[in-house]
Scaffold this active site. Structure first.
Site, short mmCIF file in Angstrom:
data_model
loop_
_atom_site.label_atom_id
_atom_site.label_comp_id
_atom_site.label_asym_id
_atom_site.label_seq_id
_atom_site.Cartn_x
_atom_site.Cartn_y
_atom_site.Cartn_z
N CYS A 119 -2.36 2.72 9.16
CA CYS A 119 -3.37 1.76 8.72
C CYS A 119 -4.57 1.74 9.66
O CYS A 119 -5.69 1.47 9.23
CB CYS A 119 -2.79 0.35 8.68
SG CYS A 119 -1.39 0.16 7.59
N HIS A 150 0.87 -1.18 0.00
CA HIS A 150 0.00 0.00 0.00
C HIS A 150 0.91 1.24 0.00
O HIS A 150 1.98 1.22 0.65
CB HIS A 150 -0.83 0.08 1.30
CG HIS A 150 -2.11 -0.69 1.29
ND1 HIS A 150 -2.58 -1.36 2.40
CD2 HIS A 150 -3.06 -0.86 0.32
CE1 HIS A 150 -3.75 -1.92 2.12
NE2 HIS A 150 -4.07 -1.65 0.87
N1 ARG Z 1 -4.03 -7.17 6.58
C1 ARG Z 1 -4.39 -5.95 5.93
C2 ARG Z 1 -4.30 -6.12 4.42
O1 ARG Z 1 -3.38 -6.74 3.97
C3 ARG Z 1 -3.52 -4.84 6.41
C4 ARG Z 1 -3.92 -3.52 5.88
C5 ARG Z 1 -2.99 -2.42 6.28
N2 ARG Z 1 -3.53 -1.16 5.97
C6 ARG Z 1 -2.87 -0.17 5.37
N3 ARG Z 1 -3.47 0.97 5.27
N4 ARG Z 1 -1.69 -0.32 4.86
O2 ARG Z 1 -5.12 -5.63 3.70
#
Ligand code: ARG
Length: 264
Positions: free
Chosen positions: A257, A157
């Site tokens: 996150c 991300h």
């Molecule tokens: N387990 C989640 C996923 O892989 C973690 C998300 C983390 N969020 C972020 N904004 N980077 O989607």
């Protein structure tokens, strides 16, 4: 923010998640409460959404909405396991007086892949959010969107590889911190051109989720492990605020996150 009452690592949709590593949910809740209380202590308002059983990643609120000028662009998740989260957040917005809500037609993981500089909406693609979602965001908000390509699966991300330290004002494009190797060569050149004074993160800064920070232009909330980055931010006049979120890291997330920023 969403308390991690049902947090678990039951599936793996990013390289940090290992369903064989035990998760201490009580500890996750305590660490999360520490983050929430840190924001309150810094003078911010924190609203909470009710977590839902069966949605272990719902704690990662940043993925469920992008709010600019009171307008909301919801989410459409890539992983089917996370799909239903989008609707819970949409309902939260509806129930809290937000009437201008658009649900995206393309995969869009919201603030996970979008960062507002005050002038530009930086948008990540490569692993989750689709490039067409960038165009959709531009239409919804009427702000210029700049697409950036992510190339390292650990930094799946945008908010794992880049964050805004202070928003644009006058002649300044704003100040960002980022980890260049997470981006394609072309995107690295774009970032270097737009933000020549950026804080350049090291491998160590990025690997401990140091770029998953939240800044209010002065205080920078970031993982406690990111001590070296914190030191460099302090040299630039910011006030680093370390938080302990080791349990939530097992899900592949850090402070940002867990935080959906509402820009009214
Ligand atoms: N387990 C989640 C996923 O892989 C973690 C998300 C983390 N969020 C972020 N904004 N980077 O989607």
């Amino acid at each position: 923010m969403c308390p991690p009452r049902y947090f678990a690592v039951d599936y793996a949709i990013n390289p940090w998640m290992d369903p064989d590593t035990p998760v201490d949910r009580e500890r996750a809740l305590a660490q999360w409460a520490g983050l929430r209380d840190t924001y309150r202590r810094l003078g911010h308002t924190v609203e909470e959404i009710e977590p839902q059983p069966g949605l272990p990643d719902m704690v990662f609120a940043a993925n469920s909405g992008l709010v600019l000028g009171g307008r909301v662009l919801g989410a459409r998740f890539r992983a089917p396991q996370r799909g239903p989260e989008a609707e819970h957040y949409r309902r939260w917005f509806t129930g809290h007086g937000y009437h201008d809500i658009t649900m995206p037609s393309r995969i869009n993981e919201a603030e996970g892949d979008f960062a507002w500089t005050g002038r530009l909406l930086l948008a990540g693609t490569g692993f989750r959010t689709e490039p067409e979602a960038h165009a959709e965001a531009q239409e919804v908000f009427g702000v210029p969107v700049l697409s950036l390509r992510l190339v390292d699966p650990r930094f799946y991300h945008l908010d794992t590889a880049l964050f805004v330290l202070s928003e644009a004002t006058g002649d300044s494009p704003g100040e960002i911190a980022y980890y260049p190797p997470a981006f394609s060569p072309g995107s690295q050149r774009v970032l270097a051109r737009l933000f020549p004074d950026a804080v350049i993160a090291t491998d160590a800064d990025a690997e401990c989720f140091g770029l998953n920070g939240v800044s209010d232009n002065r205080h920078v909330v970031l993982p406690a492990e990111a001590a070296a980055l914190a030191g460099r931010l302090a040299d630039r006049g910011y006030e680093p605020v370390p938080v302990e979120l080791s349990e939530l890291r097992k899900g592949g997330g850090g402070p940002k996150c867990c935080t959906l920023e509402i820009r009214k």
